[in-house]
Design a protein around this motif. Structure first.
Motif, short mmCIF file in Angstrom:
data_model
loop_
_atom_site.label_atom_id
_atom_site.label_comp_id
_atom_site.label_asym_id
_atom_site.label_seq_id
_atom_site.Cartn_x
_atom_site.Cartn_y
_atom_site.Cartn_z
N ASN A 211 0.83 -1.21 0.00
CA ASN A 211 0.00 0.00 0.00
C ASN A 211 0.86 1.26 0.00
O ASN A 211 0.52 2.27 -0.63
N PHE A 212 1.99 1.19 0.70
CA PHE A 212 2.96 2.29 0.62
C PHE A 212 3.50 2.40 -0.81
O PHE A 212 3.61 3.50 -1.36
N GLU A 213 3.77 1.25 -1.41
CA GLU A 213 4.31 1.24 -2.78
C GLU A 213 3.35 1.89 -3.77
O GLU A 213 3.77 2.72 -4.58
N ILE A 214 2.06 1.53 -3.72
CA ILE A 214 1.16 2.09 -4.73
C ILE A 214 0.92 3.58 -4.49
O ILE A 214 0.68 4.33 -5.45
N GLN A 215 1.00 4.02 -3.24
CA GLN A 215 0.90 5.46 -3.00
C GLN A 215 2.13 6.18 -3.57
O GLN A 215 2.00 7.26 -4.17
N GLN A 216 3.30 5.60 -3.40
CA GLN A 216 4.50 6.20 -3.96
C GLN A 216 4.45 6.20 -5.49
O GLN A 216 4.81 7.19 -6.15
N ARG A 217 3.97 5.08 -6.07
CA ARG A 217 3.87 5.00 -7.53
C ARG A 217 2.86 6.01 -8.07
O ARG A 217 3.03 6.54 -9.17
N ALA A 218 1.81 6.28 -7.30
CA ALA A 218 0.84 7.28 -7.72
C ALA A 218 1.48 8.66 -7.84
O ALA A 218 1.03 9.51 -8.62
N GLY A 220 4.59 8.93 -8.83
CA GLY A 220 5.64 8.82 -9.83
C GLY A 220 6.93 8.18 -9.38
O GLY A 220 7.94 8.27 -10.09
N GLU A 221 6.93 7.50 -8.22
CA GLU A 221 8.16 6.93 -7.71
C GLU A 221 7.98 5.46 -7.33
O GLU A 221 7.09 5.12 -6.56
N ASP A 222 8.84 4.56 -7.86
CA ASP A 222 8.91 3.21 -7.34
C ASP A 222 9.65 3.23 -6.00
O ASP A 222 10.33 4.20 -5.68
N LEU A 223 9.53 2.14 -5.24
CA LEU A 223 10.20 2.11 -3.94
C LEU A 223 11.72 2.09 -4.08
O LEU A 223 12.44 2.66 -3.25
N GLY A 308 -6.06 9.21 -12.03
CA GLY A 308 -5.39 9.02 -13.32
C GLY A 308 -4.00 8.43 -13.25
O GLY A 308 -3.39 8.17 -14.29
N ALA A 309 -3.50 8.19 -12.04
CA ALA A 309 -2.14 7.65 -11.90
C ALA A 309 -2.11 6.16 -12.25
O ALA A 309 -3.07 5.44 -12.02
N GLN A 310 -0.99 5.72 -12.79
CA GLN A 310 -0.78 4.30 -13.06
C GLN A 310 0.00 3.70 -11.90
O GLN A 310 1.19 3.41 -11.99
N ASP A 311 -0.72 3.53 -10.80
CA ASP A 311 -0.08 3.07 -9.57
C ASP A 311 -0.02 1.56 -9.44
O ASP A 311 0.79 1.02 -8.68
N LEU A 312 -0.87 0.84 -10.17
CA LEU A 312 -0.91 -0.62 -10.08
C LEU A 312 -0.03 -1.24 -11.16
O LEU A 312 0.35 -0.57 -12.12
N TYR A 313 0.27 -2.52 -11.01
CA TYR A 313 1.08 -3.22 -12.01
C TYR A 313 0.81 -4.71 -11.89
O TYR A 313 0.27 -5.20 -10.89
N LEU A 314 1.19 -5.44 -12.93
CA LEU A 314 1.07 -6.89 -12.92
C LEU A 314 2.34 -7.49 -12.37
O LEU A 314 3.45 -7.15 -12.79
N ASP A 387 4.07 0.35 -15.79
CA ASP A 387 5.19 -0.57 -15.91
C ASP A 387 5.48 -1.19 -14.55
O ASP A 387 5.37 -0.54 -13.51
N ALA A 388 5.86 -2.45 -14.56
CA ALA A 388 6.25 -3.11 -13.31
C ALA A 388 7.47 -2.40 -12.74
O ALA A 388 8.32 -1.90 -13.48
N PRO A 389 7.59 -2.35 -11.43
CA PRO A 389 8.78 -1.74 -10.83
C PRO A 389 10.02 -2.58 -11.12
O PRO A 389 9.91 -3.72 -11.59
N PRO A 390 11.20 -2.04 -10.85
CA PRO A 390 12.41 -2.85 -11.02
C PRO A 390 12.31 -4.14 -10.20
O PRO A 390 11.62 -4.19 -9.18
N VAL A 391 12.99 -5.18 -10.67
CA VAL A 391 12.99 -6.46 -9.96
C VAL A 391 13.42 -6.22 -8.51
O VAL A 391 14.33 -5.42 -8.25
#
Length: 434
Positions: A211-218, A220-223, A308-314, A387-391
């Motif tokens: 949940n912290f990750e998707i808020q950060q991605r919203a 514009g930042e991956d963890l 409108g943010a792309q916060d989710l990923y597969l 896009d998926a975050p870095p591995v």
């Protein structure tokens, strides 16, 4: 369900860092593009699972041998922790299986140590990449190489319990902000109490790093960056955990003590909470634990941080990888292609390994009601998929567990937010510098 190629899954970490790893040569020969149909080959294959999955693999290997009778498969399986303990031992001795089920959390660790074969030379040849979107293929990339092909995907979602919602007299979550979600959980807990029932709207969602990750991605930042460096500050984490302060003092969520009493089950599959933010492939486990009185689940998108943010990923439920030490890279790549892409694989496995990532396998899979619900859900969030975050960094599993533990302590009130932030950054410093 996925963007086309033309448009631009709590795992314990087995630490290999510090070992001198055998078979870690600095270079890798260019893979051949064709398979010699007359060569007699034996491949070893390892997976985690149970007798049910083992039977499915046996059927898949039988189908594979109808097309490739000269390739013999010797397979073995263990439960998840034992699987990775054995891989650690094999990694130290240079004896990894030719082909393996692989977990996302270990991909960087093994690839950076030179233990996995770069599959990029096979893509578009022995491994058909047309049924796999660029987003899916990118999941298996580390630096400039491709070290795993996802068999299946999942996404972060919000599961709800229709039976409990009806008892509380509350409609399913209609979407909205995190504050809207908090208020909705409060309505459920209030409705349950009024009906003489003892369950709650949900849990403290600030205890999950996702949940912290998707808020950060919203925003514009991956963890973490591609180089494995933290991409968030102490202030970012402090602000996130402070969002839960009022929630932790409310009656909207289940108490930490009650969650401890039902562990390893969650509040959701104990019918003590009416919602749970988690990976969408957890649904079958929830239904199994809840039992016959709970025939179905709701599944919706998580609350929105930024419109409108792309916060989710597969995320991959699992991948297939090949050992760098294999003597038969072409045969191994042919097997990976069959297990990922073939209609026979989709028909045999269905959703046992998660929702098939390959369109050809997915089209052949017989989806039960829940699996179809998950497929529809992932289609519904396509606009939110980025896009998926870095591995994951080496040690990510350790940090994920530390985050969960600190969330639990915040629930008990045994640490302050400032103390939790200090402890997490101290742990992260250890993990990143080990």
């Amino acid at each position: 369900m996925f963007r086309t190629k033309r448009m631009a899954a709590a795992a314990a970490l087995v630490t290999i860092g510090g070992l001198t790893l055998a078979g870690c040569s600095g270079s890798q020969e260019e893979a051949a593009e064709t398979l010699d149909p007359n060569e007699e080959v034996t491949l070893t294959f390892a997976f985690w699972g149970n007798d049910v999955r083992a039977d499915l693999y046996d059927k898949a290997f039988a189908a594979f041998n109808e097309e490739y009778p000269n390739i013999t498969i010797q397979s073995s399986f263990l439960d998840f922790p034992a699987f990775w303990e054995k891989r650690q031992t094999e990694a130290a001795g240079g004896g990894l299986p030719d082909v393996m089920q692989f977990d996302y959390s270990y991909l960087r660790q093994y690839s950076e140590n030179g233990l996995l074969l770069d599959l990029k030379p096979f893509l578009g040849g022995l491994i058909d990449d047309e049924p796999l979107s660029d987003d899916i293929l990118a999941i298996g990339e580390v630096a400039d190489g491709t070290y795993g092909i996802p068999t299946s995907t999942n996404a972060w979602g919000l599961y709800t319990n229709p039976v409990l919602l009806e008892k509380a007299g509350v409609e399913d979550f209609a979407g909205g902000s995190w504050d809207d979600y908090n208020a909705w959980m409060g309505d459920i807990s209030e409705g349950a109490a009024a009906a003489g029932e003892e369950f709650f709207g949900g849990t403290d969602w600030t205890g999950r790093i996702q949940n912290f990750e998707i808020q950060q991605r919203a925003n514009g930042e991956d963890l973490f960056t591609e180089e494995g460096e933290p991409n968030f500050t102490e202030d970012d984490l402090r602000a996130f955990w402070e969002q839960g302060a009022e929630l932790r003092d409310s009656d909207a969520i289940i108490r930490a003590q009650q969650l401890e009493e039902v562990y390893p089950l969650s509040g959701f599959d104990s019918a003590l909470t009416a919602s749970e933010l988690t990976w969408d492939n957890f649904g079958a486990g929830y239904l199994g634990n809840l039992g016959e009185g709970y025939p179905e689940l709701g599944l919706a998108a998580p609350p929105v941080t930024v419109e409108g943010a792309q916060d989710l990923y597969l995320k991959p439920s699992m991948l297939h990888s090949i050992a760098a030490s294999t003597d038969h890279p072409e045969a191994a790549a042919t097997l990976v292609d069959f297990l990922v892409n073939s209609p026979e694989s989709g028909e045999i496995f269905g959703t046992n390994r998660g929702l098939p990532a390959s369109t050809t396998a997915l089209e052949a899979a017989d989806l039960d009601a829940l699996s179809q619900q998950i497929a529809d859900y992932e289609e519904s969030i396509s606009d939110r998929l980025g896009d998926a975050p870095p591995v994951p960094i080496v040690g990510y599993g350790t940090l994920e567990e530390k985050f969960r533990q600190l969330g639990q302590e915040l629930g008990y009130g045994t640490v302050t937010v400032d103390e939790a932030v200090d402890q997490f950054f101290s742990e992260m410093d250890v993990v990143l510098n080990q």
